[in-house]
Design a protein around this motif. Structure first.
Motif, PDB file in Angstrom:
ATOM      1  N   THR A  31     -29.143 -23.519  11.448  1.00 53.37           N
ATOM      2  CA  THR A  31     -28.991 -22.637  10.291  1.00 53.37           C
ATOM      3  C   THR A  31     -29.930 -21.448  10.395  1.00 53.37           C
ATOM      4  O   THR A  31     -31.116 -21.611  10.691  1.00 53.37           O
ATOM      5  N   THR A  67     -31.933 -18.759   8.446  1.00 52.33           N
ATOM      6  CA  THR A  67     -32.481 -18.486   7.121  1.00 52.33           C
ATOM      7  C   THR A  67     -33.226 -17.155   7.164  1.00 52.33           C
ATOM      8  O   THR A  67     -33.392 -16.550   8.236  1.00 52.33           O
ATOM      9  N   ALA A  68     -33.690 -16.718   6.018  1.00 53.77           N
ATOM     10  CA  ALA A  68     -34.429 -15.453   5.948  1.00 53.77           C
ATOM     11  C   ALA A  68     -35.673 -15.483   6.833  1.00 53.77           C
ATOM     12  O   ALA A  68     -36.110 -14.440   7.339  1.00 53.77           O
ATOM     13  N   GLU A  69     -36.247 -16.688   7.057  1.00 52.06           N
ATOM     14  CA  GLU A  69     -37.457 -16.805   7.881  1.00 52.06           C
ATOM     15  C   GLU A  69     -37.202 -16.461   9.349  1.00 52.06           C
ATOM     16  O   GLU A  69     -38.125 -16.115  10.090  1.00 52.06           O
ATOM     17  N   HIS A  70     -35.945 -16.570   9.782  1.00 53.52           N
ATOM     18  CA  HIS A  70     -35.622 -16.277  11.179  1.00 53.52           C
ATOM     19  C   HIS A  70     -35.455 -14.776  11.457  1.00 53.52           C
ATOM     20  O   HIS A  70     -35.467 -14.354  12.616  1.00 53.52           O
ATOM     21  N   ARG A  86     -31.103 -10.004   5.174  1.00 54.32           N
ATOM     22  CA  ARG A  86     -31.831 -10.706   4.107  1.00 54.32           C
ATOM     23  C   ARG A  86     -31.082 -10.619   2.777  1.00 54.32           C
ATOM     24  O   ARG A  86     -31.035 -11.584   2.005  1.00 54.32           O
ATOM     25  N   LEU A 121     -28.281 -13.092   2.986  1.00 52.67           N
ATOM     26  CA  LEU A 121     -28.757 -14.478   3.013  1.00 52.67           C
ATOM     27  C   LEU A 121     -29.292 -14.943   1.661  1.00 52.67           C
ATOM     28  O   LEU A 121     -29.480 -16.142   1.448  1.00 52.67           O
ATOM     29  N   ASP A 142     -27.637 -19.574   3.217  1.00 52.11           N
ATOM     30  CA  ASP A 142     -27.921 -19.505   4.650  1.00 52.11           C
ATOM     31  C   ASP A 142     -26.623 -19.498   5.466  1.00 52.11           C
ATOM     32  O   ASP A 142     -25.543 -19.795   4.949  1.00 52.11           O
ATOM     33  N   THR A 167     -24.552 -20.885   8.833  1.00 49.58           N
ATOM     34  CA  THR A 167     -24.447 -21.926   9.855  1.00 49.58           C
ATOM     35  C   THR A 167     -24.143 -21.282  11.207  1.00 49.58           C
ATOM     36  O   THR A 167     -23.235 -20.452  11.317  1.00 49.58           O
TER      37      THR A 167
END
Length: 368
Positions: free
Chosen positions: A4, A6-9, A36, A39, A43, A45
């Motif tokens: 997945t 996410t914004a952290e990636h 961002r 998202l 998230d 996939t």
């Protein structure tokens, strides 16, 4: 493998994509903002190529145009998803997967925004393993995958669908429309099955972007050399270390074209020629590397990638080179993306300075 995004990636992915983008693909910061925003609604996939069903309907989503324009002409989510919706209607069947045409700058993050907004899975792959300036310059072209029908849209709400005789004509006609629509449009095309995607795409591209981006930041945190960390991950080499002393750049026919000169110690200097992406690196008149291998400019100390539109006088930079996907060194691929195509009278030089001889056909499209 399914995972997945996410914004952290996003920061790591955008940074790594800007490295692999070889100077092109648009400002990664803009693409990161768009991803961002999308998202925030959920998230995305991500699936590996091996998990895509044979009968899937896969589409590329990308920005087409001059990266210099996107700094002032920001795309919206509506503009990103409209071409996908238009193609779903045109094809008469639902789109099942989104993929990146290239892992350069915004074109690694815009598909994330499209997948998030449409609720579709994103494939961990792309059509190049780097960035190239023209629409037909993707590996699927070598496998006989057609770019059209190609849908495009702009920020004013204009949308169109092209049906052309081949991918080169798709580029020619879409480029004219792109220039008329402000030198930057969102596009979707290269409809392919899961089988075609597995045959023609570069696997693991998004994962690789994140790995490169994290390696640069990790090296800085450990007080190590972030440029050396990137070179090691890319299996490449460092070409030059110096200061940007001259940049000539103009936006013409929908491309950012120009050259940059970087001076090093003594009388040594390197010249980079670019058309959105860096195409040729010459040191003191000697060719060091050319397209289709990767030529990248990183900030000297931080290792942050610098796009061609962001090159400025006085920057301390390091120029590195790395190998492209080996399929780009087939005879048919070199005819499409080698230096000769861009008007440079020289053979293709690999990242290590050796000459690329253009080996026999490897792709189904070349053998046909």
């Amino acid at each position: 493998m399914t995972w997945t995004i996410t914004a952290e990636h996003i920061d790591g992915l955008a940074r790594g994509a800007a490295v692999l983008g070889t100077g092109g693909g648009g400002d990664p910061y803009i693409g990161a903002l768009l991803a961002r925003q999308a998202l925030a609604g959920g998230d995305v996939t991500v699936v590996g190529l091996e998990e895509v069903p044979d009968d899937a309907v896969v589409l590329f989503v990308a920005m087409m145009g001059a990266p210099t324009v996107m700094v002032e002409k920001l795309p919206s989510l509506d503009e990103v998803v409209e071409p996908v919706r238009a193609l779903g209607v045109h094809l008469g069947r639902p789109i099942t997967h989104i993929a990146c045409a290239e892992v350069g700058g915004v074109n690694s993050t815009i598909p994330i925004a499209a997948a998030a907004a449409l609720g579709l899975p994103l494939i961990d792959a792309d059509g190049m393993g780097r960035a190239f300036p023209e629409l037909q310059m993707v590996l699927p072209t070598l496998y006989g995958v057609t770019a059209s029908p190609l849908a495009f849209s702009d920020e004013k709400g204009n949308t169109g669908v092209l049906q052309t005789v081949d991918n080169a004509w798709t580029e020619r006609i879409a480029r004219v429309a792109c220039v008329e629509m402000g030198c930057s449009v969102m596009i979707s095309g290269f409809s392919m099955s899961g089988t075609q995607a597995r045959d023609s795409l570069v696997s693991g591209s998004l994962s690789r972007c994140i790995e490169i981006g994290q390696a640069i930041v990790g090296a800085r945190e450990e007080k190590a050399d972030p440029v050396a960390a990137a070179v090691a991950l890319l299996n490449g080499r460092e070409l030059f270390d110096g200061k940007v002393v001259d940049v000539q750049r103009a936006t013409t026919t929908g491309f950012a074209r120009g050259r940059a000169r970087i001076d090093g110690e003594g009388d040594s200097s390197i010249t980079l020629q670019f058309q959105n992406e860096h195409l040729v690196a010459e040191k003191d008149g000697q060719v060091l590397a050319t397209t289709p291998d990767l030529i990248m400019v990183l900030e000297g100390e931080s290792g942050e990638p610098i796009t061609t539109e962001a090159l400025r006088y006085g920057q301390r930079v390091r120029v590195i080179a790395a190998p492209a996907d080996e399929r780009w060194h087939s005879a048919g691929a070199l005819a499409m993306v080698g230096p000769g195509y861009f008007g440079y009278d020289m053979p293709a030089h690999r990242f290590d300075g050796t000459i690329s001889v253009g080996h026999g056909a490897e792709a189904a499209g070349e053998a046909a």
